[in-house]
Design an enzyme around this catalytic site. Sequence first.
Site, mmCIF file in Angstrom:
data_model
loop_
_atom_site.group_PDB
_atom_site.id
_atom_site.type_symbol
_atom_site.label_atom_id
_atom_site.label_comp_id
_atom_site.label_asym_id
_atom_site.label_seq_id
_atom_site.Cartn_x
_atom_site.Cartn_y
_atom_site.Cartn_z
ATOM 1 N N ASN A 92 109.568 -57.308 -66.936
ATOM 2 C CA ASN A 92 108.738 -56.141 -66.641
ATOM 3 C C ASN A 92 107.346 -56.491 -66.129
ATOM 4 O O ASN A 92 106.676 -55.634 -65.540
ATOM 5 C CB ASN A 92 108.607 -55.259 -67.887
ATOM 6 C CG ASN A 92 109.907 -54.569 -68.255
ATOM 7 O OD1 ASN A 92 110.873 -54.613 -67.495
ATOM 8 N ND2 ASN A 92 109.943 -53.938 -69.412
ATOM 9 N N TYR A 121 107.219 -52.273 -75.172
ATOM 10 C CA TYR A 121 107.972 -51.923 -73.973
ATOM 11 C C TYR A 121 107.122 -51.130 -72.985
ATOM 12 O O TYR A 121 107.052 -51.459 -71.799
ATOM 13 C CB TYR A 121 109.224 -51.119 -74.339
ATOM 14 C CG TYR A 121 109.942 -50.573 -73.118
ATOM 15 C CD1 TYR A 121 110.721 -51.406 -72.320
ATOM 16 C CD2 TYR A 121 109.810 -49.233 -72.748
ATOM 17 C CE1 TYR A 121 111.350 -50.917 -71.183
ATOM 18 C CE2 TYR A 121 110.438 -48.741 -71.623
ATOM 19 C CZ TYR A 121 111.208 -49.584 -70.853
ATOM 20 O OH TYR A 121 111.817 -49.095 -69.711
ATOM 21 N N LYS A 178 105.842 -52.100 -69.155
ATOM 22 C CA LYS A 178 106.135 -51.317 -67.953
ATOM 23 C C LYS A 178 104.852 -50.957 -67.216
ATOM 24 O O LYS A 178 104.781 -51.028 -65.982
ATOM 25 C CB LYS A 178 106.912 -50.048 -68.321
ATOM 26 C CG LYS A 178 108.348 -50.294 -68.766
ATOM 27 C CD LYS A 178 109.194 -50.946 -67.691
ATOM 28 C CE LYS A 178 109.453 -50.016 -66.514
ATOM 29 N NZ LYS A 178 110.352 -50.638 -65.497
#
Length: 325
Positions: A101, A151, A155
């Site tokens: 990512n 997470y 991103k």
Amino acid sequence: MTRRQAAGAGRVAVLGGTGWVGRHVCRAFSRAGHEVLVVARRPAEHRAPHPFVALDLADAPAGELRRLLADAGAGVVVNATDAANAADGWAVGEQALAALNVDLVERLVTAAGALPWRPRLVHLGSILEYGETPHGPRGDERYPPRPTTAYTRSKLAGSTAVLDAARAGTVDATVLRLTNVCGPHPSPQSLPGKLVELLAEAVRSGGPMTVGVTEARRDFVDVRDVAEAVLRAAGPGATGRAVNIGSGRAVGIRELVRLFVTVAGSDPGILREERRPNTSLGGTWTCADIRLAGELLGWRPRTGLAASLRDMWRTAARTPDGGRG
């Protein structure tokens, strides 16, 4: 090769092209007359017969990515990778999250910027980059991102790398921030993918379909509409911008589950709901303001939720691998 020659070649490199969103992106570009190159760690049985390059993108150096794009003469590059789809959903470590990512995105930006022409880069981000958003009025792209998990921070870091490079003139790029996706060939890590598996097992066994539901409300957009948004974002305009892609409507998880069972043609009595606390990354509410997508891309969602869920089930029922992508 000049910039004009690269664009004229019409070649599109899709990183993560064997995944759920990636396979639909490949199909959209192919239907529009583009030659598609699929780049992923391994091929998939359901993959259409596009040229394929096996590459572990989590480890590929920027130089190798540059050579790959140069050899392909890629006029468009789509980054459809996501660490959440590369392992057991969001239960991956921070190192794995950073590898795909963040680190990959930074190397991809470097590789694209080093080409003798300037390809169009479309990076797929997430609506979850905004973090917890207030209920009610939909937030647009001016809402300040405040991610709160590993997470969502990863991103946002990847999207920021793309936007910073685009605004600096290093690359020609757009970020699409996607809401929850539904539709044919869902990832098994996604809620739609899990619903397909649960209903298929209930139908096989004759037992109940037991589903944990929360009070959360989510914005679900059909994966084919997402692919159309990517196709439009590959054209001129929207450089250096983040654009929300969703349905513009928040749907309760309980409503989604019941609608899926109904459109799949099953007796609603098969459903057994278990109420659970919301532990999702997006908090209790996500709903995208999609007006900018209409203004910049001429895009709007065309597939309603019922049709999307119906097609998701029908495709799974006739696909040997369960329709997963």
